[in-house]
Motif scaffolding. Structure first.
Motif, mmCIF file in Angstrom:
data_model
loop_
_atom_site.group_PDB
_atom_site.id
_atom_site.type_symbol
_atom_site.label_atom_id
_atom_site.label_comp_id
_atom_site.label_asym_id
_atom_site.label_seq_id
_atom_site.Cartn_x
_atom_site.Cartn_y
_atom_site.Cartn_z
ATOM 1 N N MET A 1 -17.717 -5.071 -2.488
ATOM 2 C CA MET A 1 -16.338 -5.447 -2.831
ATOM 3 C C MET A 1 -15.381 -4.344 -2.393
ATOM 4 O O MET A 1 -15.694 -3.158 -2.473
ATOM 5 C CB MET A 1 -16.220 -5.692 -4.337
ATOM 6 N N LEU A 2 -14.201 -4.737 -1.951
ATOM 7 C CA LEU A 2 -13.191 -3.772 -1.530
ATOM 8 C C LEU A 2 -12.713 -2.947 -2.724
ATOM 9 O O LEU A 2 -12.798 -3.376 -3.876
ATOM 10 C CB LEU A 2 -11.991 -4.508 -0.914
ATOM 11 N N THR A 3 -12.206 -1.738 -2.444
ATOM 12 C CA THR A 3 -11.624 -0.922 -3.508
ATOM 13 C C THR A 3 -10.289 -1.524 -3.943
ATOM 14 O O THR A 3 -9.697 -2.366 -3.239
ATOM 15 C CB THR A 3 -11.393 0.521 -3.028
ATOM 16 N N ASP A 4 -9.804 -1.069 -5.094
ATOM 17 C CA ASP A 4 -8.525 -1.574 -5.614
ATOM 18 C C ASP A 4 -7.405 -1.386 -4.604
ATOM 19 O O ASP A 4 -6.599 -2.298 -4.364
ATOM 20 C CB ASP A 4 -8.163 -0.857 -6.912
ATOM 21 N N ILE A 5 -7.340 -0.201 -4.013
ATOM 22 C CA ILE A 5 -6.241 0.085 -3.096
ATOM 23 C C ILE A 5 -6.367 -0.725 -1.810
ATOM 24 O O ILE A 5 -5.367 -1.139 -1.216
ATOM 25 C CB ILE A 5 -6.150 1.607 -2.817
ATOM 26 N N GLU A 6 -7.604 -1.001 -1.370
ATOM 27 C CA GLU A 6 -7.810 -1.837 -0.183
ATOM 28 C C GLU A 6 -7.380 -3.274 -0.457
ATOM 29 O O GLU A 6 -6.749 -3.926 0.387
ATOM 30 C CB GLU A 6 -9.277 -1.790 0.237
ATOM 31 N N ILE A 7 -7.719 -3.768 -1.655
ATOM 32 C CA ILE A 7 -7.293 -5.120 -2.042
ATOM 33 C C ILE A 7 -5.770 -5.192 -2.114
ATOM 34 O O ILE A 7 -5.152 -6.147 -1.620
ATOM 35 C CB ILE A 7 -7.910 -5.502 -3.405
ATOM 36 N N ALA A 109 -2.883 0.032 -13.242
ATOM 37 C CA ALA A 109 -2.193 -1.141 -12.709
ATOM 38 C C ALA A 109 -3.149 -2.332 -12.590
ATOM 39 O O ALA A 109 -2.948 -3.237 -11.796
ATOM 40 C CB ALA A 109 -1.593 -0.821 -11.346
ATOM 41 N N GLY A 110 -4.190 -2.342 -13.421
ATOM 42 C CA GLY A 110 -5.213 -3.385 -13.317
ATOM 43 C C GLY A 110 -6.255 -2.988 -12.295
ATOM 44 O O GLY A 110 -6.324 -1.846 -11.847
ATOM 45 N N GLY A 111 -7.091 -3.973 -11.917
ATOM 46 C CA GLY A 111 -8.143 -3.653 -10.958
ATOM 47 C C GLY A 111 -8.690 -4.882 -10.270
ATOM 48 O O GLY A 111 -8.494 -6.018 -10.720
ATOM 49 N N GLY A 112 -9.349 -4.652 -9.150
ATOM 50 C CA GLY A 112 -9.936 -5.757 -8.400
ATOM 51 C C GLY A 112 -8.862 -6.714 -7.920
ATOM 52 O O GLY A 112 -7.844 -6.307 -7.346
ATOM 53 N N TYR A 113 -9.066 -8.001 -8.210
ATOM 54 C CA TYR A 113 -8.111 -9.034 -7.798
ATOM 55 C C TYR A 113 -7.132 -9.409 -8.911
ATOM 56 O O TYR A 113 -6.501 -10.461 -8.866
ATOM 57 C CB TYR A 113 -8.864 -10.260 -7.291
ATOM 58 N N SER A 114 -7.020 -8.507 -9.880
ATOM 59 C CA SER A 114 -6.030 -8.675 -10.954
ATOM 60 C C SER A 114 -5.252 -7.373 -11.093
ATOM 61 O O SER A 114 -5.537 -6.542 -11.957
ATOM 62 C CB SER A 114 -6.726 -9.047 -12.271
ATOM 63 N N GLN A 115 -4.280 -7.203 -10.216
ATOM 64 C CA GLN A 115 -3.471 -5.983 -10.199
ATOM 65 C C GLN A 115 -1.992 -6.330 -10.180
ATOM 66 O O GLN A 115 -1.597 -7.409 -9.741
ATOM 67 C CB GLN A 115 -3.771 -5.151 -8.945
ATOM 68 N N VAL A 116 -1.183 -5.357 -10.650
ATOM 69 C CA VAL A 116 0.260 -5.424 -10.414
ATOM 70 C C VAL A 116 0.558 -4.502 -9.240
ATOM 71 O O VAL A 116 -0.060 -3.453 -9.075
ATOM 72 C CB VAL A 116 1.086 -5.024 -11.652
ATOM 73 N N LEU A 117 1.521 -4.928 -8.426
ATOM 74 C CA LEU A 117 1.817 -4.226 -7.175
ATOM 75 C C LEU A 117 3.320 -3.925 -7.067
ATOM 76 O O LEU A 117 4.132 -4.628 -7.676
ATOM 77 C CB LEU A 117 1.372 -5.085 -5.986
ATOM 78 N N TYR A 381 -20.924 -7.127 -13.011
ATOM 79 C CA TYR A 381 -22.020 -7.644 -12.185
ATOM 80 C C TYR A 381 -23.383 -7.455 -12.838
ATOM 81 O O TYR A 381 -24.326 -8.219 -12.583
ATOM 82 C CB TYR A 381 -22.011 -6.954 -10.813
ATOM 83 N N SER A 382 -23.510 -6.451 -13.705
ATOM 84 C CA SER A 382 -24.807 -6.148 -14.314
ATOM 85 C C SER A 382 -25.112 -6.996 -15.541
ATOM 86 O O SER A 382 -26.229 -6.948 -16.070
ATOM 87 C CB SER A 382 -24.859 -4.662 -14.698
ATOM 88 N N ASP A 383 -24.142 -7.776 -16.013
ATOM 89 C CA ASP A 383 -24.363 -8.595 -17.207
ATOM 90 C C ASP A 383 -25.353 -9.714 -16.910
ATOM 91 O O ASP A 383 -25.244 -10.408 -15.888
ATOM 92 C CB ASP A 383 -23.053 -9.218 -17.688
ATOM 93 N N THR A 384 -26.308 -9.929 -17.812
ATOM 94 C CA THR A 384 -27.261 -11.025 -17.655
ATOM 95 C C THR A 384 -26.800 -12.233 -18.457
ATOM 96 O O THR A 384 -26.008 -12.112 -19.400
ATOM 97 C CB THR A 384 -28.660 -10.614 -18.125
ATOM 98 N N GLU A 409 -13.082 -9.982 -10.204
ATOM 99 C CA GLU A 409 -13.647 -10.408 -8.917
ATOM 100 C C GLU A 409 -12.954 -11.635 -8.335
ATOM 101 O O GLU A 409 -12.923 -11.816 -7.129
ATOM 102 C CB GLU A 409 -15.134 -10.709 -9.071
ATOM 103 N N LYS A 410 -12.369 -12.477 -9.197
ATOM 104 C CA LYS A 410 -11.864 -13.762 -8.726
ATOM 105 C C LYS A 410 -10.377 -13.981 -8.978
ATOM 106 O O LYS A 410 -9.841 -15.038 -8.643
ATOM 107 C CB LYS A 410 -12.655 -14.894 -9.391
ATOM 108 N N GLY A 411 -9.696 -13.008 -9.564
ATOM 109 C CA GLY A 411 -8.280 -13.203 -9.841
ATOM 110 C C GLY A 411 -8.062 -14.313 -10.845
ATOM 111 O O GLY A 411 -8.830 -14.482 -11.786
ATOM 112 N N SER A 412 -7.004 -15.107 -10.642
ATOM 113 C CA SER A 412 -6.657 -16.170 -11.589
ATOM 114 C C SER A 412 -7.785 -17.182 -11.763
ATOM 115 O O SER A 412 -8.002 -17.706 -12.862
ATOM 116 C CB SER A 412 -5.391 -16.889 -11.122
#
Length: 554
Positions: A1-7, A109-117, A381-384, A409-412
């Motif tokens: 997965m891309l880093t926060d700043i890359e996303i 500012a959040g993370g992954g695909y749920s960030q404020v910009l 990702y590690s949750d079963t 990982e999936k945003g909204s």
């Protein structure tokens, strides 16, 4: 997965004036700070009084752990998901402090695909609000030492309660001596620095609805005592006007957007373990007039930010929250159950079940406020599936709904289920019931909080606390609401008591007065208002190339 700043860099942002136009904010009521940030005039809310308020949804969490819980990510993904299911939503958040950004926590500012910009700007200097607060705070310090030098107001140099401030973690500045170097530099005395987020001015800015109210609150700040032991205020210093001038732009909420172009107000940043821990009241009230569903967050666990939001902020400003979202992670629950930090990715149902006691105490506490509660399981990702099922079934036993949130990982799209369940919750009739009444004596307020929220068996006061209490009562400050300053790492006053401690002694070691902000701070345990950097601070990961592209900021 891309880093926060890359996303963040791959996001397709709308011009912020278009976001403002979609909210029907007239051009004369906002000022552009580049293409992606705007400040909305605090006066604009006066033109919206005819509109009904939207639903207010407050996001909080279980007791924080090194594993992280993801309140900001959950808040952002929930607001985006509400818009995705055609519910008009806006999210309101606090501004990050540079201290934690450069320290152990990183950005906020959040993370992954749920960030404020734009996340780089938000996490760094943003619109200069925190710098303005720092300048105002240190103006008071400078005037105090000036008045001591010229013997004005009969200030007792040994009873100055106003420290200096800076927006950085620096433990070396907690205790210092100022005015060394001879008579020309003033009167030497003990002083110290706090981080700007801990400044009473930060709290005041977030609790002011207009410039007149801001100036009045600033004037009431108690900064020292004179040689008779009487309080000296900013009004006595005669600088409340100058302080308000410094904060004239900072009072205006900052408008930005999420990765999916959901409008967001990011404004103010008081910590929840030493202040009230929520974004500015102006941002929240403005959002309630501009949208149907407002998602806001409170700092740290529900025993800190949420308690203060429901016991102090909401009653003070007439807010009517509709629902509470309690964020939990499998990893954090395993940590509370005794699992080591470096083993949190390893499945362990036994430790998970032990850690559920912490989830239980937060659910039970939140139910006491008479608002519907839903548990958001922030998925890693590690949750079963087995681990997730254990938490879901436990929530059913507690009588609350739960939802697995994959907003990181999936945003909204990862928060649709949560959004739909939250909408149904807000349709239920609810009426906020605070734990204590403003009219209660200060000891009764503390006793109610200690026994109902922190699960203590009794409350004890040190001799220093009793002395400060007499001072508060003498000058009528004991009728103010109470903010408990304590560790965020436990529901108790001891950071080493994980899980769900109960029937212990809750100790108040002293009081601090925030008369301008309108509350008394009861200090429980060792609370540092100037954090230190970690052994390997986040700052060592940051860099910038010749093109101006930043790396290592998350």
């Amino acid at each position: 997965m891309l880093t926060d700043i890359e996303i963040a860099r791959r996001a397709k942002l709308k011009r912020i004036d278009l976001i403002a136009n979609e909210l029907d904010i007239p051009e004369e009521h906002y000022s552009l700070y580049g293409k992606n940030i705007a400040k909305v005039s605090h006066n604009y809310i006066n033109e919206l009084q005819f509109k009904e308020d939207g639903k207010l949804i407050m996001v909080t969490a279980i007791t924080p752990t090194p594993a992280g819980e993801g309140k900001t990510t959950t808040s952002i993904s929930l607001s985006m998901a509400l818009n995705k299911i055609h519910k008009n939503s806006l999210v309101t958040l606090r501004e990050p402090s540079l201290g934690p950004v450069m320290g152990i926590k990183g950005g906020a500012a959040g993370g992954g695909y749920s960030q404020v910009l734009p996340m780089e700007d938000i996490n760094l200097h943003f619109t200069g609000d925190i710098h303005a607060i720092t300048s105002a705070h240190n103006l008071i310090s400078a005037v105090i030492d000036d008045y001591i030098k010229y013997d004005k107001l009969n200030i007792d140099p040994t009873r100055v309660s106003w420290p200096r401030a800076m927006d950085m973690n620096d433990r070396a500045l907690r205790e210092i001596i100022v005015a060394l170097g001879g008579r020309k530099n003033g009167y030497p005395r003990q002083d110290g620095f706090i981080i700007t987020a801990a400044s009473e001015i930060m709290a005041i800015l977030c609790l002011s609805q207009n410039l007149e109210e801001l100036k009045n609150k600033l004037s009431n700040i108690v900064v020292a005592r004179n040689r008779k032991g009487e309080p000296i205020t900013v009004k006595d210093l005669e600088i409340e006007g100058a302080l308000t001038v410094l904060l004239k732009d900072a009072i205006n909420p900052n408008l930005v957007q999420t990765l999916e172009n959901t409008p967001a107000f990011v404004h103010g940043g008081p910590f929840a373990n030493i202040a009230h821990g929520t974004n500015s009241i102006l941002a929240t009230k403005l959002a309630l007039k501009l949208s149907d569903y407002v998602v806001t967050e409170s700092g740290f666990g529900s025993d800190l930010g949420a308690e203060k939001f429901y016991d102090f902020v909401s009653p003070t400003f007439g807010l009517k929250p509709s629902a509470t979202v309690l964020v939990a992670t499998i990893r954090a629950l395993k940590y509370h159950g005794g699992q080591k930090k470096d083993e949190l990715n390893t499945p362990n149902t036994e430790n998970l079940k032990k850690g559920l006691a912490n989830l239980q105490v937060h659910v039970e506490n939140l139910k006491k406020f008479n608002l519907p509660v839903i548990v958001s399981i922030n998925k890693f990702y590690s949750d079963t599936e087995e681990e997730i099922s254990i938490v879901e079934n436990f929530c059913k036993e507690l009588g609350v709904e739960s939802s697995v949130n994959e907003g990181f990982e999936k945003g909204s799209q990862g928060a649709i289920d949560l959004a739909e369940k939250v909408v149904r919750l807000t349709e239920k009739e609810s009426n906020l019931t605070p734990i204590y009444n403003f009219e209660d004596p200060i000891e009764k307020k503390i006793d109610k909080l200690a026994k109902n929220i922190y699960r203590a068996g009794k409350v004890e006061y040190t001799s220093s606390a009793l002395s400060s209490l007499r001072y508060l009562k003498k000058y009528g400050y004991d009728k103010l609401p109470v903010i408990i300053a304590k560790t965020q790492n436990s529901i108790s006053d001891d950071p080493n008591k994980l899980g769900a401690p109960k029937d212990y002694t809750f100790t108040i070691r002293d009081f601090e007065l925030s008369a301008g902000a309108g509350f008394v701070v009861a200090l429980a345990g060792d609370i540092l208002r100037m954090p230190g950097l970690s052994k390997v601070p986040n700052a060592v990961n940051m860099d910038i190339d010749e093109k101006g592209d930043i790396s290592g900021l998350s």
